[in-house]
Design an enzyme around this catalytic site. Structure first.
Site, mmCIF file in Angstrom:
data_model
loop_
_atom_site.group_PDB
_atom_site.id
_atom_site.type_symbol
_atom_site.label_atom_id
_atom_site.label_comp_id
_atom_site.label_asym_id
_atom_site.label_seq_id
_atom_site.Cartn_x
_atom_site.Cartn_y
_atom_site.Cartn_z
ATOM 1 N N CYS A 187 0.669 -1.291 -0.022
ATOM 2 C CA CYS A 187 -0.074 -0.063 -0.001
ATOM 3 C C CYS A 187 0.879 1.379 0.081
ATOM 4 O O CYS A 187 0.378 2.191 -0.700
ATOM 5 C CB CYS A 187 -1.086 -0.066 1.180
ATOM 6 N N HIS A 221 -2.599 6.683 4.177
ATOM 7 C CA HIS A 221 -1.004 6.739 4.386
ATOM 8 C C HIS A 221 -0.724 8.231 3.804
ATOM 9 O O HIS A 221 -0.681 8.487 2.473
ATOM 10 C CB HIS A 221 -0.132 5.722 3.804
HETATM 11 N N1 LIG Z 1 -4.655 -3.588 5.193
HETATM 12 C C1 LIG Z 1 -3.967 -2.675 4.064
HETATM 13 O O1 LIG Z 1 -3.974 -1.771 4.166
HETATM 14 C C2 LIG Z 1 -3.330 -3.614 2.995
HETATM 15 C C3 LIG Z 1 -2.830 -2.829 1.900
HETATM 16 C C4 LIG Z 1 -2.364 -3.664 0.934
HETATM 17 C C5 LIG Z 1 -1.980 -5.036 1.102
HETATM 18 N N2 LIG Z 1 -2.617 -5.583 2.194
HETATM 19 C C6 LIG Z 1 -2.071 -6.990 2.471
HETATM 20 O O2 LIG Z 1 -3.491 -7.590 2.201
HETATM 21 C C7 LIG Z 1 -3.615 -9.009 2.650
HETATM 22 C C8 LIG Z 1 -4.833 -8.872 3.487
HETATM 23 O O3 LIG Z 1 -4.403 -7.953 4.718
HETATM 24 P P1 LIG Z 1 -5.638 -7.413 5.889
HETATM 25 O O4 LIG Z 1 -5.269 -6.388 6.333
HETATM 26 O O5 LIG Z 1 -7.000 -7.343 4.974
HETATM 27 O O6 LIG Z 1 -5.526 -8.758 6.845
HETATM 28 P P2 LIG Z 1 -6.708 -9.431 7.958
HETATM 29 O O7 LIG Z 1 -7.616 -8.151 8.160
HETATM 30 O O8 LIG Z 1 -5.758 -10.107 8.874
HETATM 31 O O9 LIG Z 1 -7.448 -10.565 7.285
HETATM 32 C C9 LIG Z 1 -6.845 -11.685 6.679
HETATM 33 C C10 LIG Z 1 -7.984 -12.395 6.058
HETATM 34 O O10 LIG Z 1 -7.541 -13.684 5.651
HETATM 35 C C11 LIG Z 1 -8.340 -15.009 5.931
HETATM 36 N N3 LIG Z 1 -7.026 -15.900 6.399
HETATM 37 C C12 LIG Z 1 -6.179 -15.888 7.417
HETATM 38 N N4 LIG Z 1 -5.614 -17.068 7.274
HETATM 39 C C13 LIG Z 1 -6.031 -17.768 6.304
HETATM 40 C C14 LIG Z 1 -5.733 -19.318 5.939
HETATM 41 N N5 LIG Z 1 -4.802 -19.580 6.326
HETATM 42 N N6 LIG Z 1 -6.491 -19.630 4.749
HETATM 43 C C15 LIG Z 1 -7.500 -18.966 4.475
HETATM 44 N N7 LIG Z 1 -7.895 -17.711 4.743
HETATM 45 C C16 LIG Z 1 -7.176 -17.144 5.579
HETATM 46 C C17 LIG Z 1 -8.730 -14.229 7.207
HETATM 47 O O11 LIG Z 1 -10.244 -15.189 7.225
HETATM 48 P P3 LIG Z 1 -10.822 -15.552 8.661
HETATM 49 O O12 LIG Z 1 -11.127 -14.374 9.500
HETATM 50 O O13 LIG Z 1 -12.007 -16.517 8.325
HETATM 51 O O14 LIG Z 1 -9.705 -16.450 9.176
HETATM 52 C C18 LIG Z 1 -9.283 -12.987 6.872
HETATM 53 O O15 LIG Z 1 -10.374 -12.929 5.916
HETATM 54 C C19 LIG Z 1 -2.391 -9.090 3.464
HETATM 55 O O16 LIG Z 1 -1.539 -9.747 2.811
HETATM 56 C C20 LIG Z 1 -1.723 -7.724 3.608
HETATM 57 O O17 LIG Z 1 -0.243 -7.552 3.444
HETATM 58 C C21 LIG Z 1 -3.053 -4.849 3.310
#
Ligand SMILES: NC(=O)c1ccc[n+]([C@@H]2O[C@H](COP(=O)([O-])OP(=O)(O)OC[C@H]3O[C@@H](n4cnc5c(N)ncnc54)[C@H](OP(=O)(O)O)[C@@H]3O)[C@@H](O)[C@H]2O)c1
Length: 354
Positions: A149, A242
């Site tokens: 991001c 950000h």
């Molecule tokens: N947040 C940001 O601003 C941002 C920006 C760019 C990129 N990212 C990237 O986007 C991705 C998601 O980020 P986030 O902030 O949304 O994370 P998050 O809030 O922790 O959400 C993670 C998601 O993945 C699922 N999950 C976790 N472990 C899993 C597994 N072993 N198998 C299947 N599903 C699984 C979870 O489902 P359950 O709840 O059902 O376990 C949840 O839906 C990351 O790689 C992060 O680095 C984030």
């Protein structure tokens, strides 16, 4: 666009929720399948601890969260992945191998030689790597990554500065929102009334990803740009958006007004093709002395949150440098929005389809 059926991995997380809300209003992408980890089997409305204003869109709320298995996405034109890196490393190749086109937010495969790391306005040509990828890996499907991001807003600003003024190097300091750490993210007792001057692996990711995004295709991969980025990343008590301060040095003299004109005039292929999620102006330059600010500027643009807002453009330490400040929405432009725009572009170029 003819209309696409989509599936979503990591649907319940901070970024997954952004997809759900953006796609609920999308003119031609229909979100058919929601997948999760621990929440599989529950109704989405119950499983997602909803973080955005306005509540869970009705259609998504009543859907069952399915297990993250390629068979559950069968028939979909595109699979968006908002998985944590570890889960993405294991799962995304299985989806691509089974014939599905995956667009990923995760860092797991961003730096793989044959995986395009795409911002549609900046390096749409990198999608040509998909040919090599299919041959090399023997996949029927494909895997495209979107950048970190912080790297997204930064690379969008660096692109016109490289093209128009030969940017050599940049020193960047970030103030990053807590939603960037997902949910539950940073504990409130650590971040309230505080700034944390460290985000694990973030500085390394931004430096290498920027070079790849701004690089050129060569020998079945990308030859990284020569631009050097030194960056310090900080977590601040802001929910979304950000902010980055930027000091750039150039191979030749630059005028702040020329830089403003270059940034304001920047357009990419999505604007030319009038893709539904393309903002009219990818970069908006403001002249007020105290802008951009995350709370006031993160939802800027003709498509809310898809424009990067730049301000405080001024001379640096001599005639070959400028300083500026930018704000970009981390879960829209920095995540779901850029991935959705990538899907729109891929559809237009014939990269998606069952
Ligand atoms: N947040 C940001 O601003 C941002 C920006 C760019 C990129 N990212 C990237 O986007 C991705 C998601 O980020 P986030 O902030 O949304 O994370 P998050 O809030 O922790 O959400 C993670 C998601 O993945 C699922 N999950 C976790 N472990 C899993 C597994 N072993 N198998 C299947 N599903 C699984 C979870 O489902 P359950 O709840 O059902 O376990 C949840 O839906 C990351 O790689 C992060 O680095 C984030």
């Amino acid at each position: 666009m003819k209309g696409l059926q989509a599936a979503l991995l990591g649907s319940t997380g901070a970024v997954g929720q952004r997809y759900v809300s953006m796609l609920s209003a999308h003119p031609s992408i229909r979100l058919e399948v929601l997948m999760g980890g621990r929440s599989a089997g529950e109704r989405y409305g119950k499983a997602a601890r909803w973080l955005q204003a306005g509540g869970v869109p009705d259609e998504a709320a009543s859907k069952k969260v399915l297990t993250s298995d390629p068979r559950n996405a069968e028939g979909c034109d595109v699979v968006f992945s908002a998985l944590p890196a570890e889960a993405a490393a294991a799962l995304e190749p299985k989806f691509a191998k089974s014939g599905l086109c995956v667009i990923s937010e995760a860092s797991a495969h961003r730096m793989d030689r044959d995986v395009p790391l795409v911002i549609p306005e900046v390096n749409p040509g990198h999608l040509a790597l998909l040919e090599t990828q299919k041959k090399r890996r023997g996949w029927r499907g494909s895997l495209v990554a979107t950048p970190n991001c912080t790297a997204t807003g930064l690379a969008m600003v660096m692109k016109p500065l490289l093209d128009d003024f030969q940017l050599d190097r940049a020193v960047v300091t970030t103030m990053q929102a807590v939603s960037g750490a997902g949910f539950p993210g940073v504990p409130s007792l650590l971040i309230t009334e505080n700034v944390i001057p460290y985000i694990k692996n973030e500085e390394e990711k931004v430096a290498v990803e920027s070079k790849k995004i701004l690089g050129t295709l060569a020998d079945g991969g990308v030859a990284g740009s020569n631009v050097e980025v030194a960056i310090s990343c900080n977590r601040v008590p802001v929910i979304d958006g950000h902010l980055e301060t930027f000091y750039g040095e150039f191979a030749r003299e630059v005028e702040p007004d020329g830089v403003k004109d270059s940034l304001s005039a920047f357009r990419g292929l999505p604007q030319k093709l009038r893709l539904p999620s393309a903002p009219e102006r990818p970069i908006i330059v403001r002249d007020e002395p105290d802008r951009p600010q995350p709370r006031l500027d993160r939802l800027s643009g003709s498509v809310a949150g898809m424009s990067v807002v730049v301000g405080r453009v001024r001379r640096g330490l001599g005639n070959n440098s400028v300083q500026l400040t930018l704000v970009s929405h981390n879960t829209i432009r920095g995540a779901a929005g850029t991935a959705i725009l990538t899907a729109e572009l891929m559809e237009k170029q014939g990269h998606l389809g069952r």
